[in-house]
Design an enzyme around this catalytic site. Structure first.
Site: not given
Ligand code: NDP
Length: 424
Positions: A83, A265, A281, A378
């Site tokens: 936009e 918005k 997301d 705009h």
């Molecule tokens: P991930 O599954 O990628 O988990 C985050 C990973 O980041 C962990 O495995 C962790 O690794 C690693 N990590 C590294 N550094 C850090 C830190 N400082 N703090 C926290 N984690 C760290 O992602 P999320 O669990 O965040 O899930 C997000 C995804 O899920 C998005 O893509 C979203 O679109 C999707 N999603 C959304 C839904 C919803 O909104 N309702 C439903 C289902 C999926 P380690 O294991 O080494 O700690």
């Protein structure tokens, strides 16, 4: 084509084969197929593995919003948006606030809520007692199900029980510290482990499902700014009058959902653009913000503007379950660079910057609205995209844009006529 080729499902085909199939079916022509096939930038492995049935990519311009000072630190904010005028407005709002001393922003907690939902509950008091008596065990299962988040200092922090629809449902809510992640997968993994244990121990109770809640009211961020009236002067219009009208506009967004949707918005123009640029997301953030806008039972504006002595005070509170790690943030090459540009060291800092951006966007929109009107700024931006829409290329874009400058109305018909003249 061999028989095995024709038997393969669409998802089993290569990207080229999928596109060929679409061309063979007459869904796209050769030119469109080539555009989708060759005009791509993402590494094939990433694009094909992130989603299903991938055929190509969509490109959105990435720009930079300037002038942001949040909690005394300067930020450059990458924004992905199609936009016109969004980035200029954000930079403009931020410039005014920078002169006034910058934004303050804060986050009091950063937890994600997950729900384990029971249904057809026979004895509500008994179920509550059974769950509460297992609290220590629930914490232990949560710990064991995701050890790496515990090592990072996160994990399950508290739990609570809510009864819904006259006790038809019981929601066991787990509040989890997901550190710098958005947390959906972390939370869902923990929830499923806890739910499985509860189901084993309470075989007569019915569990509907376990899932993260996107209404992330335990991840609220607040940004504020305080602007002397003198910084709001606009031509003949005094800064005080501009401030008064902005306060009125904010009041209107509290009482009229038709205005509130547009007000919000505008705020989401900024929030969504940085969420997209950083590979976060967008749907999760939009769902949370709009749910929060209706927290009092009526959909209202998310920001609030008031006057204090000789200043205009703005506040924006929004739930932002944003991440600097995990999901697509560290997979998409340009999302990684966007995070590099932001130079934020935690999800909490990113929340603060995004809230400030939303407030800057809102300030710029309201200021324009109550002074010269939204169309002036705009449409001068819009004329460039109008030139592109009617097919201007190369030098023609600048020439058509310039000639569109004083046209009224500014529309495709007029742009097309101007392009024709330019080409004579
Ligand atoms: P991930 O599954 O990628 O988990 C985050 C990973 O980041 C962990 O495995 C962790 O690794 C690693 N990590 C590294 N550094 C850090 C830190 N400082 N703090 C926290 N984690 C760290 O992602 P999320 O669990 O965040 O899930 C997000 C995804 O899920 C998005 O893509 C979203 O679109 C999707 N999603 C959304 C839904 C919803 O909104 N309702 C439903 C289902 C999926 P380690 O294991 O080494 O700690």
């Amino acid at each position: 084509q061999t028989e095995t080729d024709t038997q393969r499902k669409f998802y089993q085909l290569s990207r080229e084969e999928r596109l060929q199939k679409l061309e063979d079916a007459g869904t796209i022509d050769r030119e469109s197929k080539n555009e989708l096939l060759y005009n791509v930038a993402l590494p094939a492995d990433i694009a094909n593995n992130l989603i299903e049935n991938q055929i190509s990519e969509i490109s959105i311009p990435l720009g930079i919003a300037q002038n942001f000072v949040v909690n005394d630190a300067e930020f450059v904010i990458p924004m992905a948006t199609e936009e016109p005028s969004v980035i200029a407005a954000a930079s403009n709002g931020a410039r005014i606030v920078k002169i006034a001393g910058g934004f303050r922003a804060s986050v009091s907690q950063r937890l994600m809520r997950g729900q384990i939902v029971f249904y057809d509950v026979e004895d509500e008091n008994e179920l509550r007692r059974l769950i509460e008596s297992r609290e220590a065990e629930i914490f232990e299962v949560a710990r064991q199900s995701y050890p790496s988040i515990i090592k990072r200092g996160g994990g399950l922090e508290k739990m609570s029980i809510r009864w819904l629809a006259a006790s038809q449902f019981l929601s066991l809510d787990l509040f989890i510290d997901v550190k710098d992640a958005m947390g959906a997968n972390i939370v869902n993994t923990i929830l499923e482990a806890v739910a499985e244990r509860l189901q084993q121990e309470l075989p007569n109770e019915k569990i509907l499902f376990s899932i993260l809640s996107n209404y992330s009211t335990e991840s609220l961020v607040t940004a504020t700014c305080e602007i002397p009236f003198s910084l709001l002067n606009k031509g003949e219009i005094s800064g005080k009058l501009v401030a008064e009208k902005i306060v009125q506009a904010s009041e209107l967004a509290k009482v009229d959902p038709y205005r509130a949707a547009t007000h919000n918005k505008g705020i989401m123009n900024g929030i969504d653009a940085v969420v997209l640029a950083t590979g976060n997301d967008t749907r999760a953030i939009a769902a949370a913000c709009h749910a929060y806008a209706v927290k009092e039972g009526q959909y209202r504006g998310l920001s609030c503007w008031s006057m204090k002595e000789e200043t205009l005070v703005g506040t924006l509170t929004v739930p932002l379950a944003i991440a600097t790690v995990g999901g697509a943030t560290n997979v998409l090459p340009k999302a990684k660079i966007a995070l590099e540009i932001l130079k934020v060291d935690s999800a909490i800092s990113l929340m603060e910057v995004i809230a400030a951006l939303g407030l800057a966007q809102n300030l710029a929109a309201l200021k324009a609205l109550v002074t010269e009107g939204i169309q002036k700024g705009h449409m001068s931006m819009q004329s460039r995209s109008l030139a592109l829409t009617v097919g201007a290329i190369g030098d023609e874009v600048g020439k058509v844009t310039a000639l569109l400058e004083n046209q009224k109305p500014l529309n495709q018909e007029i742009a097309r006529a101007i392009l024709k003249k330019v080409r004579l």
